[in-house]
Design a protein around this motif. Structure first.
Motif, PDB file in Angstrom:
ATOM      1  N   ARG A 121      56.322  -8.958  49.061  1.00 31.88           N
ATOM      2  CA  ARG A 121      57.255  -8.793  47.950  1.00 31.88           C
ATOM      3  C   ARG A 121      58.140  -7.586  48.238  1.00 31.88           C
ATOM      4  O   ARG A 121      57.647  -6.531  48.644  1.00 31.88           O
ATOM      5  N   ALA A 122      59.431  -7.759  48.048  1.00 27.50           N
ATOM      6  CA  ALA A 122      60.364  -6.677  48.335  1.00 27.50           C
ATOM      7  C   ALA A 122      60.116  -5.466  47.444  1.00 27.50           C
ATOM      8  O   ALA A 122      60.402  -4.333  47.825  1.00 27.50           O
ATOM      9  N   GLU A 123      59.588  -5.681  46.245  1.00 31.97           N
ATOM     10  CA  GLU A 123      59.368  -4.573  45.319  1.00 31.97           C
ATOM     11  C   GLU A 123      58.199  -3.687  45.738  1.00 31.97           C
ATOM     12  O   GLU A 123      58.126  -2.521  45.373  1.00 31.97           O
ATOM     13  N   THR A 124      57.237  -4.263  46.481  1.00 30.89           N
ATOM     14  CA  THR A 124      56.023  -3.508  46.821  1.00 30.89           C
ATOM     15  C   THR A 124      55.876  -3.233  48.303  1.00 30.89           C
ATOM     16  O   THR A 124      55.050  -2.411  48.693  1.00 30.89           O
ATOM     17  N   THR A 125      56.642  -3.889  49.138  1.00 28.45           N
ATOM     18  CA  THR A 125      56.496  -3.749  50.594  1.00 28.45           C
ATOM     19  C   THR A 125      57.823  -3.349  51.210  1.00 28.45           C
ATOM     20  O   THR A 125      58.854  -3.925  50.894  1.00 28.45           O
ATOM     21  N   ASN A 126      57.781  -2.359  52.089  1.00 24.78           N
ATOM     22  CA  ASN A 126      58.991  -1.985  52.812  1.00 24.78           C
ATOM     23  C   ASN A 126      59.148  -2.925  53.998  1.00 24.78           C
ATOM     24  O   ASN A 126      58.671  -2.658  55.102  1.00 24.78           O
ATOM     25  N   VAL A 127      59.778  -4.048  53.751  1.00 26.07           N
ATOM     26  CA  VAL A 127      59.900  -5.083  54.768  1.00 26.07           C
ATOM     27  C   VAL A 127      60.694  -4.582  55.971  1.00 26.07           C
ATOM     28  O   VAL A 127      60.416  -4.938  57.114  1.00 26.07           O
ATOM     29  N   ARG A 128      61.679  -3.715  55.730  1.00 27.06           N
ATOM     30  CA  ARG A 128      62.501  -3.206  56.824  1.00 27.06           C
ATOM     31  C   ARG A 128      61.643  -2.485  57.861  1.00 27.06           C
ATOM     32  O   ARG A 128      61.828  -2.669  59.071  1.00 27.06           O
ATOM     33  N   ASP A 129      60.688  -1.676  57.422  1.00 30.58           N
ATOM     34  CA  ASP A 129      59.834  -0.946  58.357  1.00 30.58           C
ATOM     35  C   ASP A 129      58.928  -1.898  59.127  1.00 30.58           C
ATOM     36  O   ASP A 129      58.669  -1.688  60.319  1.00 30.58           O
ATOM     37  N   ARG A 130      58.439  -2.930  58.440  1.00 28.73           N
ATOM     38  CA  ARG A 130      57.581  -3.899  59.142  1.00 28.73           C
ATOM     39  C   ARG A 130      58.358  -4.632  60.230  1.00 28.73           C
ATOM     40  O   ARG A 130      57.837  -4.854  61.332  1.00 28.73           O
ATOM     41  N   LEU A 131      59.608  -4.991  59.929  1.00 25.51           N
ATOM     42  CA  LEU A 131      60.416  -5.687  60.938  1.00 25.51           C
ATOM     43  C   LEU A 131      60.817  -4.760  62.071  1.00 25.51           C
ATOM     44  O   LEU A 131      60.993  -5.198  63.218  1.00 25.51           O
ATOM     45  N   ALA A 132      60.982  -3.452  61.768  1.00 25.11           N
ATOM     46  CA  ALA A 132      61.318  -2.496  62.827  1.00 25.11           C
ATOM     47  C   ALA A 132      60.207  -2.406  63.864  1.00 25.11           C
ATOM     48  O   ALA A 132      60.457  -2.032  65.020  1.00 25.11           O
TER      49      ALA A 132
END
Length: 493
Positions: A121-132
């Motif tokens: 969930r975008a509200e609870t997970t920093n998706v950008r860092d995971r994809l980096a």
């Protein structure tokens, strides 16, 4: 699972089908190949082809249709609120595909499971860092709508890929079973295999035709969209090229077309005489020893990457022309010029003209030379009045190939002539000055499609209009060449 595994399974089934089909045919004839209608190998080939041909054809169609289907389904799920000002649905879909690609890499490298990807969930997970973590760089964190669409995109792609495996394998196994059951000593395997090979050859020949048709149609559709947003009168008859992705662009083709034709003309003016004279010398005057060394040496020029030619133009030819010609004559102070790109491109085109013309001249029948010599003509008269006219259709073809190569060249122009379009408003003296910097249509096609561009904007779609115009010009050159060839060929038939 990787696509290579599926291909490996298909080829393994084909090999197994060959062995089993051949064995079944021999068994039906009591082990005596003389009782078979065809050679034993034909029965094996029949089973192998029946396994591979339908399965590979379906696989190719599936791989083409799947991205279109998934993109269309996911695009309809994007709410209008996900498309911010200055963006478009196509740009948002490119972000969706990048995020979905990052999710696949996370799963492949064991950094996340499929369930974790679906529960993000975008509200609870920093998706950008995971994809980096897997090298997918994003300027900001992922929008919730984009994240949801990316998860759906990945799910649909995974489901479609699994369905592809099942369907393709079922088709291959079905073909195996049917062809194996039909295998018998009286089965006309050779006729069936030859018809199958003919079908494969027809499909192979159709690929080139369909590819050309696809290229033309894709350019036509995008060009239609461009002319719906930008007046065609301004495009074809305007005299200024000044694209601006913020709006109010001037997108006239004439400055780019002039640069393309000017640079190509100089390149051909340099390459055609040198290449043709080299071909005449190698085919008519040079000894076999000289020819065996000179021709491969000239052909080495065709294998040099164009970036190397571009660097040669930038570092050597450009400064030399500026210091010894442009500045002393008061014609310019820049090393980037039409003359620089034209001369270096001409060097690159020499082997195209030379090698093809040499092969065509050597193909002229020796009887024509002997007849000319028998009438008292000298070698030079024979070349001028017999050999060159007889070889003219092929020579025109060689020049046409060189012209097409010159029109489509990009890297030499970027490094040798710059990226500035011709400025018609400066007057005739500026646009005909060979020491002025100019650019070509192909360079601007690349620049308009490079980077994060909006494919719905005229500034991007103009690339397709430029490409279609270049295609029409090349087609016109081919028609002109055919007319010249037919006119002169009639004198020697």
């Amino acid at each position: 699972m990787p696509l290579s595994w599926l291909l490996l399974i298909l080829f393994a089934l084909a090999v197994l089908g060959y062995v089993m089909g051949r064995s079944r045919a021999l068994a039906s004839a009591g082990g005596d190949s003389r009782g078979l209608h065809s050679l034993p190998s034909y029965y094996g080939y029949n089973v192998a082809l029946t396994v591979l041909t339908p399965a590979l054809g379906l696989l190719a169609l599936w791989l083409i249709a799947q991205p279109v289907f998934v993109d269309g389904r996911v695009s309809t799920l994007l709410p209008d609120t996900a498309i911010t000002e200055g963006s478009s649905r196509s740009l948002v879909m490119s972000d969706v595909r990048r995020v979905a690609e990052g999710f696949d890499l996370l799963v492949q490298e064991g950094r996340a499971t499929g369930a974790e990807i679906r529960d993000m969930r975008a509200e609870t997970t920093n998706v950008r860092d995971r994809l980096a973590e897997v090298g997918i760089a994003l300027g900001s964190n992922v929008n919730p709508s984009v994240l949801s669409a990316a998860q759906r995109y990945r799910d649909l792609s995974t489901t479609a890929s699994r369905a592809m495996w099942v369907v393709v394998l079922l088709v291959a196994i079905g073909g195996f079973a049917v062809s194996y059951m039909l295998t018998d000593k009286d089965f006309r395997a050779r006729n069936t295999v030859e018809r199958g090979i003919l079908l494969v050859l027809i499909c192979a020949a159709s690929i080139a035709i369909l590819t050309t048709l696809g290229i033309v149609l894709s350019m036509l559709f995008e060009t239609r969209n461009f002319f719906a947003a930008y007046p065609w009168q301004e495009f074809f008859f305007g005299t200024n090229w000044a694209p601006d992705f913020r709006g109010n662009s001037d997108l006239a083709i004439l400055p780019l077309l002039w640069g393309t034709l000017y640079i190509s003309f100089i390149a051909l003016l340099f390459a055609v005489p040198i290449g043709l004279f080299a071909a005449i010398y190698l085919s008519e005057y040079a000894s076999q020893r000289v020819r065996s060394v000179a021709k491969p040496t000239i052909e080495v020029l065709a294998g040099i990457p164009t970036i190397v030619y571009g660097l040669f133009a930038l570092i050597t030819i450009g400064p030399m022309l500026r210091d010894y010609f442009a500045q002393p004559l008061g014609l310019g102070d820049s090393s980037s010029s039409v003359m620089t790109a034209g001369l270096v491109m001409g060097i690159m085109l020499i082997p195209f003209v030379s090698s093809l013309s040499d092969d065509i001249i050597n193909a002229v029948p020796q009887a024509m030379r002997d007849g000319s010599y028998g009438l008292g003509a000298t070698k030079s008269e024979t070349i001028r009045q017999v050999i060159i006219p007889a070889a003219l259709p092929g020579i025109v073809g060689a020049v046409l190939l060189a012209a097409s190569r010159a029109i489509g060249e990009t890297m030499i122009v970027v490094l040798g002539a710059g990226a500035a379009a011709a400025q018609f408003q400066r007057g005739l003296g500026e646009i005909v000055n060979p020491f002025e910097a100019m650019t070509t249509v192909t360079v601007k096609i690349v620049s308009q499609l490079t980077g994060d561009t909006d494919f719905a904007s005229p500034e991007t779609q103009v690339a397709f209009a430029l490409g279609l115009t270049l295609f029409v010009i090349t087609l016109g050159l081919n028609v002109l060449a055919l007319w010249i060839v037919r006119r002169y060929r009639e004198q020697y038939e």
